[in-house]
Write a protein that holds these residues in place. Structure first.
Motif, PDB file in Angstrom:
ATOM      1  N   SER A  10      28.406  15.080  47.626  1.00  0.00           N
ATOM      2  CA  SER A  10      28.109  16.062  46.584  1.00  0.00           C
ATOM      3  C   SER A  10      26.669  15.891  46.114  1.00  0.00           C
ATOM      4  CB  SER A  10      29.057  15.902  45.385  1.00  0.00           C
ATOM      5  OG  SER A  10      30.392  16.147  45.755  1.00  0.00           O
ATOM      6  N   GLN A  12      24.000  17.702  42.971  1.00  0.00           N
ATOM      7  CA  GLN A  12      23.792  18.656  41.883  1.00  0.00           C
ATOM      8  C   GLN A  12      22.342  18.617  41.442  1.00  0.00           C
ATOM      9  OE1 GLN A  12      27.066  19.239  39.613  1.00  0.00           O
ATOM     10  NE2 GLN A  12      26.116  20.337  37.917  1.00  0.00           N
ATOM     11  N   LYS A  17      25.308  23.303  41.489  1.00  0.00           N
ATOM     12  CA  LYS A  17      26.021  22.435  42.427  1.00  0.00           C
ATOM     13  C   LYS A  17      25.648  22.848  43.842  1.00  0.00           C
ATOM     14  CE  LYS A  17      29.428  19.255  42.640  1.00  0.00           C
ATOM     15  NZ  LYS A  17      29.474  18.005  41.867  1.00  0.00           N
ATOM     16  N   ALA A  18      24.806  22.053  44.500  1.00  0.00           N
ATOM     17  CA  ALA A  18      24.341  22.393  45.850  1.00  0.00           C
ATOM     18  C   ALA A  18      25.368  22.043  46.909  1.00  0.00           C
ATOM     19  CB  ALA A  18      23.021  21.687  46.143  1.00  0.00           C
ATOM     20  N   LEU A  19      26.077  20.926  46.725  1.00  0.00           N
ATOM     21  CA  LEU A  19      27.136  20.504  47.644  1.00  0.00           C
ATOM     22  C   LEU A  19      28.303  19.962  46.832  1.00  0.00           C
ATOM     23  CD1 LEU A  19      25.164  18.542  50.399  1.00  0.00           C
ATOM     24  CD2 LEU A  19      26.274  20.765  50.692  1.00  0.00           C
ATOM     25  N   ASN A  20      29.512  20.295  47.270  1.00  0.00           N
ATOM     26  CA  ASN A  20      30.700  19.840  46.550  1.00  0.00           C
ATOM     27  C   ASN A  20      31.692  19.208  47.522  1.00  0.00           C
ATOM     28  OD1 ASN A  20      32.570  19.458  44.478  1.00  0.00           O
ATOM     29  ND2 ASN A  20      33.493  21.480  44.803  1.00  0.00           N
ATOM     30  N   GLY A  41      24.076  25.554  51.022  1.00  0.00           N
ATOM     31  CA  GLY A  41      24.015  24.094  50.888  1.00  0.00           C
ATOM     32  C   GLY A  41      23.637  23.377  52.162  1.00  0.00           C
ATOM     33  N   THR A  44      20.354  21.343  51.899  1.00  0.00           N
ATOM     34  CA  THR A  44      20.569  20.150  51.068  1.00  0.00           C
ATOM     35  C   THR A  44      21.242  19.049  51.879  1.00  0.00           C
ATOM     36  OG1 THR A  44      20.743  21.465  49.041  1.00  0.00           O
ATOM     37  CG2 THR A  44      21.714  19.257  49.007  1.00  0.00           C
ATOM     38  N   LYS A 206      28.898  28.551  49.389  1.00  0.00           N
ATOM     39  CA  LYS A 206      28.961  28.223  47.959  1.00  0.00           C
ATOM     40  C   LYS A 206      29.193  26.737  47.739  1.00  0.00           C
ATOM     41  CE  LYS A 206      30.481  32.759  46.417  1.00  0.00           C
ATOM     42  NZ  LYS A 206      31.531  33.538  45.721  1.00  0.00           N
ATOM     43  N   SER A 207      28.459  25.923  48.502  1.00  0.00           N
ATOM     44  CA  SER A 207      28.404  24.461  48.373  1.00  0.00           C
ATOM     45  C   SER A 207      29.614  23.727  48.958  1.00  0.00           C
ATOM     46  CB  SER A 207      28.213  24.033  46.911  1.00  0.00           C
ATOM     47  OG  SER A 207      29.424  24.052  46.194  1.00  0.00           O
ATOM     48  N   GLU A 208      30.592  24.476  49.517  1.00  0.00           N
ATOM     49  CA  GLU A 208      31.789  23.827  50.037  1.00  0.00           C
ATOM     50  C   GLU A 208      32.013  24.172  51.502  1.00  0.00           C
ATOM     51  OE1 GLU A 208      35.051  24.935  47.549  1.00  0.00           O
ATOM     52  OE2 GLU A 208      34.426  23.639  45.892  1.00  0.00           O
TER      53      GLU A 208
END
Length: 304
Positions: A10, A12, A17-20, A41, A44, A206-208
């Motif tokens: 993850s 942020q 939140k760039a990666l989750n 993401g 990142t 969306k970071s996921e």
């Protein structure tokens, strides 16, 4: 064996939140497509793998151990935004970048000579980078990325700015690098290239991570029972036999007839073939798989 694993990574930036909790596994000796729309993401994650930035949470394993600063010598990275110094001469800069990756000046010169000859760019050695076209600069950056023969290569939109001939040249070189044992992370929006050269992919939105697996498994997973059929026989008679089993999308008539359609629920390809075999000579039958482009669009839209 996996050469790289990210486990619930993850990152942020302020409120963004760039990666989750992104987890991916990249098998050694494969080409891995890292896919996603702009801002998903991907960059990142690439920056974290290259240790340009650090994750807030999660772990990264490289060749079975926790990623260490020294591991950067085994990674080659060609970013989408090229990073050559415009005022430096091509040869001088290539040697400098090779030395940063641990090559001696003599080794760098020998390897660069081979690559420049391979790409037919020997006359560029004493030119300044700013004198080269975008495509020429990309060739130089590609060479400086692979020169130290890293175990892991990361290419971010490597074909951007290339005409079809040079894009094909680069594609063949990437496949050759894989053949020689390199593992490649390939980030692109060109889904045709993904189908052509990638073994497996992960799709981030969306970071996921919303999808991963081998290219073939994913195309099988999203197939819609579409088929194409070529045959010799009476087209009207075949249409009547097919209509109870499948929706006909297109039917072209000629000396060899071509029919495409979608199986109706509850019916199989075997039933279709059994129905028409007594009345037609089948010359070709194929299961139509969705393109990676269609799958990309569907998954991203469903995730919005």
């Amino acid at each position: 064996m996996n050469i790289l694993e990210t486990n619930e990574v993850s990152k942020q930036y302020g409120d963004y939140k760039a990666l989750n909790k992104v987890s991916i596994n990249i098998e050694e000796g494969t080409i891995f497509g890292l896919l996603g729309p702009n801002g998903a993401g991907k960059t990142t994650l690439i920056r974290i793998i290259n240790q340009i930035t650090a994750p807030d949470e999660g772990t990264i394993l490289f060749q079975g151990h926790q990623l260490q600063p020294d591991d950067i010598q085994q990674i080659g990275y060609m970013p989408e935004e090229r990073g050559l110094y415009k005022k430096m001469k091509v040869g001088e800069q290539a040697i400098y970048l090779a030395q940063l990756k641990g090559l001696t000046k003599n080794d760098a010169k020998q390897r660069l000579k081979m690559w420049f000859e391979k790409f037919g760019i020997g006359e560029w050695w004493n030119k300044k980078v700013e004198e080269l076209s975008k495509g020429m600069q990309q060739k130089v950056q590609f060479i400086t990325t692979v020169l130290h023969e890293p175990k892991l290569l990361i290419f971010d939109e490597p074909f951007s700015g290339f005409d079809p001939v040079n894009a094909d040249l680069l594609k063949r070189e990437i496949l050759e690098l894989k053949k020689n044992g390199a593992t490649i992370i390939f980030s692109t929006h060109n889904m045709a290239s993904v189908e052509e050269i990638c073994d497996s992919i992960a799709l981030i939105n969306k970071s996921e991570k919303i999808l991963d697996g081998t290219v073939n498994q994913i195309r099988q997973q999203f197939k819609l029972n579409l088929f194409e059929l070529s045959y010799i026989g009476d087209a009207e008679k075949i249409s009547k036999l097919v209509e109870p089993l499948a929706e006909i999308k297109k039917h072209e008539r000629g000396s060899i007839n071509h029919l495409s359609g979608e199986m109706l629920q509850g019916f199989s390809y075997n039933q279709l073939l059994q129905a028409i075999l007594p009345e037609a000579q089948i010359t070709q039958f194929s299961d139509v798989l969705p393109s990676m482009n269609d799958i990309f669009i569907k998954c991203v839209k469903n995730n919005d």
